[in-house]
Structure formats: structure tokens, C-alpha cells
Write an enzyme that holds these catalytic residues in place. Sequence first.
Site, short mmCIF file in Angstrom:
data_model
loop_
_atom_site.label_atom_id
_atom_site.label_comp_id
_atom_site.label_asym_id
_atom_site.label_seq_id
_atom_site.Cartn_x
_atom_site.Cartn_y
_atom_site.Cartn_z
N HIS A 91 2.59 -4.15 -0.67
CA HIS A 91 1.68 -3.58 -1.65
C HIS A 91 2.37 -2.51 -2.51
CE1 HIS A 91 -1.72 -5.65 0.01
NE2 HIS A 91 -1.76 -4.96 1.14
N GLU A 105 2.57 -3.09 4.16
CA GLU A 105 2.28 -2.03 3.18
C GLU A 105 3.36 -1.94 2.11
OE1 GLU A 105 -0.60 -0.84 3.06
OE2 GLU A 105 -1.21 -1.67 4.99
#
Length: 443
Positions: A28, A25
Site C-alpha cells: 500500500h 502494508e
Amino acid sequence: MEVLAFVIGVVLLVVGLAVSIALHELGHLWPAKKFGVRVGQYMIGFGPTLWSRRRGETEYGVKAIPLGGYISMAGMYPPSPRERERAAAASSSGAAARSGRAGGGFFATMVQDARSANDETVHGDDDQRVFYKLPVYQRIIVMLGGPVMNLLFAIVLFAILLTGIGVQTATTTVSELSECVPASGASECAPSDPAAPAAAAGVLAGDTILSVDGQEVADFAEASAIIQESPGEQLTLVVERDGAQQTLTVTAARRETTVTAADGSTTTAEIGFLGISPTSEYVRQPIWAGPQAAFENVGAVAAIIWQLPVKVADTAVTLVTGGERDPNGPLSIVGAGRLSGEVAATDAPILNRVAGFVSLLASLNIALFVFNLIPLLPLDGGHIAVALWDGLKRAWAKLFRLPPPKPVDATKLVPVTFIVVIALFAMGAILILADIFNPVSLL
């Protein structure tokens, strides 16, 4: 103690998985913020929130079930058409609104719900801090960031495993000697068995073999190959003992062994035998061995993912019949946790167990990398495919001097996404049941 070690192994895998998800994550989050996208949440896990803290516009937190994670970016999709918004606003009757949505069917309702949830993150048409307005290459970078982080983490783990710890290798140092030449298929000496050549020639435990019959050897595999190819022949061994070199002459005994061909057929062959067992040590590999192993694993996992429905179906058959599972087949997180527990509980030196855990976690990150690149929503590969399609449409319009096309409305793919999610859930359920009732085991 064995049960405690098993539990520790499972806990370590859960922690390792949480770290892997956090890095995914983060892969991202960082480019999204770098490109100016508004990110509302960065969450590790699903379910109830255990801890969270807001820094700036982003809430960072940990949830109860560490089996995934997400970041919420503003405007993942273009906003709904204004005509649809006006129609929705004009529906003053709640019953009429419900009737209109029901009339569109289940999937139409899902599409509209996805659009409504997306619209809440967009602050008007002039909002520039939304994902769908990024250039195509930036959208691809954002969505690739997660899987690439898993790949980089796997490379680091393989480097630790191969260069930091090393590969367990049978060395040329003698660990122990056989007393006899056992009969084919036997593991213990019988009174009628002849004495082993190495012990009779004066080879001692602790000797390091430098050369066999004039050929220098770097590991036991090289020495063994020369010996096995020389049944009945006299060989010269140069060994190092207490810092000095000694030359010994030994005649390799003849011993029959069973050889299995690629088609499964077996034949009997005669090989040379000295009666030497090697010492196993961890041999550190070159620094490039880690990246090389990571990319080799990418190919192996991609081959499994490509055949995933077939392999899951085969797993379902073994679950029903109780047949033996493919040890190289897919696993659920339950199966991975079980293997981690077995690695921790096995009766082996601690370094062996650490190496086993690092290898398992590295392979898990390779699986996350490959799986997330499947070009289907809701996976990262699906978002990349949408961005590429949008870029292709824009390039086509520019090439033929057509009006700029509208952004690709990925909410129309919600029904397909729903089917993919159901399929993934079904395959996951089969693998979990198989890992509980018919597991792949290291023991």
C-alpha cells in the site's frame, strides 16, 4: 527438546506473519507515495508502540501485537460537507453538541466521528495530496498493492518449496524388501506366508528400477501401477546396480486388498505384489510449479472464504460436541501457530520440517490475499469496491453529459463496517476457541 522445538515453530510463524504484514502494508505504502498521497504512519502490529522512527513526513514503527498493521493516508474519504462543519462550529455549548450527536443515534455518532477523524488529515479543499482525489485506477492500485504483495510472497515461498527444496517423491530406488507376502490386512509376516517375489528373484536394496515388463518408469508410482495390474503374471525387471544394468524375472504374487469407492462403499480386489519399498527423495519441480501451486491454492482458499460463515458455524458445532473438525476448514492464528509448532517438533529430518513451515507460511499468505479482497469495508476489497462505484458514477455522468458527481462518501458505510468488524471478531473468537479446545492436529 520437543517443547523447545514447538516454541521455536510458533515463534517462527509469528515472525513470518509479521514479515507478511510488513510486505502487505509496503504494497500500500509504495504506490501511495508514488502517487503523491501524504502518509502519516506505517505501522506493523497493534497496541503500544515498541519502536518508531520518523523519516520525512512518515512515522515507521512496530507495535506490540503483530496481528495486523496499517498505513494512515491523508483523506481516505472526502471531507465533511461545509454545512455540517458550520453547524458543528456554531455549537458553542458542549452539552448542546452532545445532545445533537446523541439525537442522531449510535451509528450517526460513529459516522460523524469517522468524518471528524478523516477531516483532520485534509489540509483544506485545495489539498491535492489526499487519497480520495486520486484517479480511480490509482486508488485501486494502492488498495490492491497489499493483497498482491501477499500473493507475490506466496509465489516466492511456493517456488522455494517446490523448485528449491522439491516434492518428497517415492523414487524407483529400492529402500528395503519384504520377506513375505503378508495376508490381507496384516503388516507382519506369519510362518505360513509365502516368500516375497522380489527378494526371491534377487532384487537388492539400493537397486534402481529402470523398467517393468518393458515399460520405462520415472517414479515408484508408475512401477507400482504396472505391478498391481499384473497379479500372477511373470514380469521382467531391468535394474541398475553398481552402475551396471541387470535383467531379473519375477512373478507377481496375488494379494487381496480393500478398495474404497467414491460413495464410501468397499470391495475386495486382487492386485500384484512384489514386496518392494521405495526410497523417498525430494525431487525438484520446474520453475513454473511455484506460481501454479499458488494460483491453485487461491482457488481452494476462495472456496473456503465463500462458505466462511457456514464453515465457522460447523466449527462451532464441533467445539460444543467435540466432533472431528474439517482438516481443510478455516483456522485462526492460534491454530496456525499450533500447526507450526507441531511441524517444528515432529520427529522428522530438518528439511522436512523446513518444507512444512514454508508450505504453511505460503498458505497463510494466500489466505491473506483472498480474504483482503472481500468487497466489504474495512477490508481492502471494500475500498476497491468504493473506488469502482465512484468511477462508475463519474463514467455515467460523463456519458450523459451530467454535472460531475460528488466523491463517494464512504463514511456513510461506517455502520456496515461496524457490523462487519463485529462479525469478523465473532468468527475469529469461535476459531480461536476451537483451535485451543478442539484443534486440528498433524499428529
